[in-house]
Enzyme design. Structure first.
Site, mmCIF file in Angstrom:
data_model
loop_
_atom_site.group_PDB
_atom_site.id
_atom_site.type_symbol
_atom_site.label_atom_id
_atom_site.label_comp_id
_atom_site.label_asym_id
_atom_site.label_seq_id
_atom_site.Cartn_x
_atom_site.Cartn_y
_atom_site.Cartn_z
ATOM 1 N N LYS A 175 46.230 45.082 52.195
ATOM 2 C CA LYS A 175 47.275 44.622 51.272
ATOM 3 C C LYS A 175 48.646 44.556 51.924
ATOM 4 O O LYS A 175 49.469 43.738 51.555
ATOM 5 C CB LYS A 175 47.330 45.516 50.027
ATOM 6 C CG LYS A 175 46.167 45.290 49.088
ATOM 7 C CD LYS A 175 46.461 45.855 47.717
ATOM 8 C CE LYS A 175 45.328 45.549 46.754
ATOM 9 N NZ LYS A 175 45.482 46.211 45.472
ATOM 10 N N LYS A 205 36.271 38.665 49.646
ATOM 11 C CA LYS A 205 36.005 39.181 48.294
ATOM 12 C C LYS A 205 36.615 38.263 47.227
ATOM 13 O O LYS A 205 37.707 37.751 47.431
ATOM 14 C CB LYS A 205 36.645 40.575 48.234
ATOM 15 C CG LYS A 205 36.308 41.413 47.058
ATOM 16 C CD LYS A 205 37.027 42.753 47.154
ATOM 17 C CE LYS A 205 38.522 42.635 46.908
ATOM 18 N NZ LYS A 205 39.222 43.916 46.792
ATOM 19 N N LYS A 219 41.788 38.481 42.436
ATOM 20 C CA LYS A 219 42.810 37.811 41.626
ATOM 21 C C LYS A 219 43.995 37.381 42.471
ATOM 22 O O LYS A 219 44.799 36.573 42.044
ATOM 23 C CB LYS A 219 43.247 38.656 40.430
ATOM 24 C CG LYS A 219 43.442 40.115 40.668
ATOM 25 C CD LYS A 219 43.511 40.863 39.327
ATOM 26 C CE LYS A 219 43.032 42.293 39.467
ATOM 27 N NZ LYS A 219 42.743 42.942 38.217
#
Ligand code: TYM
Length: 335
Positions: A115, A198, A201
């Site tokens: 991230k 993956k 969102k």
């Protein structure tokens, strides 16, 4: 038995969340009710703010995600449904656990690396310490089972390490070591555009995921355009090991129909994606339509959503308070 899990209220509920986690929550909720076990499901709004969200987005997304969970089958009369912020004991326990967790443990967390990417120095301190907040979420309620997708496994292992170290350091048997419950199929649903990434969102392409709010035509279009390959389907799932897109699509089909992926392969063996994709689209549309219809009906009823979350927070706090106080007492901070 105490079942606890959470989801970040950012964006829409997508097929990865649904198959990887929420469907298991609903099944466990319904079984737990027969066994007198308690389930707590929450909107991880404090995790969501580790990346910037506008206040308006936060307000909308908390209600939207609560409505989506209820539409998917979480029943606030059976489960304790709440948002994390409304249980301030969570952040109090987080601090205590922050002083038990080791920096070296946090440095190993792969999700922080993904991230934060190249901008590690510019990431929020919250993004880095996020797994400790997650440990507090489950340890606060002595969770025994935590239904999650594969990507949360490492965070739960950290929660176990923190619990064990706390118990050891302070000579108590306070925290239960939580067990991650990861489904056999669809524990990691992949992007429709790239079978090695993956479904998420945060993917910039909406074509990469199926949202539970997508209408029938959108779902059919996304399946039609999904990346696949030109080969035929084999007789066994194992033969798809080197074909990530094909494997993902078959896995989604099997999860939705509750079949063994081998049985799905056997049925479509020798056929190509021209035949398989329309069948997959139909299964998706039929499975998701009732959830979307319930979601659309619930979504605008702010009063009902707020009341459910309010009640859930009261029940969660009643469980959280004695546990926080016991942790404070073990550390010599209270009592
Ligand atoms: P979040 O909000 O990213 O995802 C919610 C749940 O959905 C699962 N999931 C997937 N499963 C399979 N395939 C996918 N592509 C996929 N994408 C998401 C996740 O594994 C998760 O179970 N940190 C957590 C929220 C959280 C939590 C907790 C979970 C906060 N505190 C305590 C369990 C216990 C998160 O960001 O999940």
């Amino acid at each position: 038995m105490r079942i606890v899990s959470g989801i970040q209220p950012t964006g829409n509920l997508h097929l990865g969340n649904y198959l990887g986690a929420i469907r298991q929550w609903v099944a466990m909720q319904n079984e737990a009710a027969d066994q007198g076990a308690e389930c707590l499901f929450f909107l991880a709004d404090l995790h969501a703010i580790t990346l910037f969200q506008t206040p308006q987005e936060m307000r909308d997304n908390v209600r939207g995600m609560a409505a989506a969970l209820m539409a998917a089958g979480i029943d606030p009369a059976k489960s304790i449904l709440f948002n994390q912020t409304r249980v301030p004991e969570t952040t109090e326990l987080t601090w205590l656990l922050m002083c038990v967790a080791r920096i070296g443990w946090l440095n190993r967390m792969t999700q922080f690396k993904e991230k934060s990417g190249k901008n590690r120095e510019g990431a929020s301190a919250g993004l880095y310490t996020y797994p400790v907040l997650m440990a507090a979420d489950v340890l606060l309620y002595n969770a025994t089972h935590v239904p999650v997708g594969e990507d949360q496994k490492q965070h739960l292992e950290l929660a176990r390490d923190i619990a064990a170290k706390f118990n050891q350091d302070f000579g108590v048997e306070l925290f239960t070591l939580p067990e991650p419950k990861i489904g056999a199929t669809a524990a990691r649903v992949m992007s429709l555009r790239d079978g090695t990434a993956k479904m998420s969102k945060s993917d910039p392409s909406d074509m990469a995921r199926i949202n539970l709010s997508d209408d029938d035509d959108t779902i059919a279009q996304k399946v039609k355009k999904a990346k696949s390959d030109a080969e035929l389907l084999p007789a066994t799932y194992a033969e798809l090991a080197a074909r990530p897109e094909a494997r993902n699509l078959v896995g989604i089909y099997a999860a939705l129909t509750d079949e063994n992926p081998d049985a799905v392969c056997a049925r479509f063996a020798g056929q190509g994606f021209g035949a398989f994709k329309p069948a997959l689209a139909e299964v998706l549309v039929e499975s998701l339509r009732p959830i979307r219809d319930r979601y659309n009906a619930l979504r605008q009823d702010h009063a009902a959503i707020d009341a459910a979350l309010e009640q859930g927070a009261i029940r969660a706090r009643a469980l959280a308070k004695p546990q926080l106080e016991a942790a404070q007492a073990a550390m010599g901070l209270f009592g």
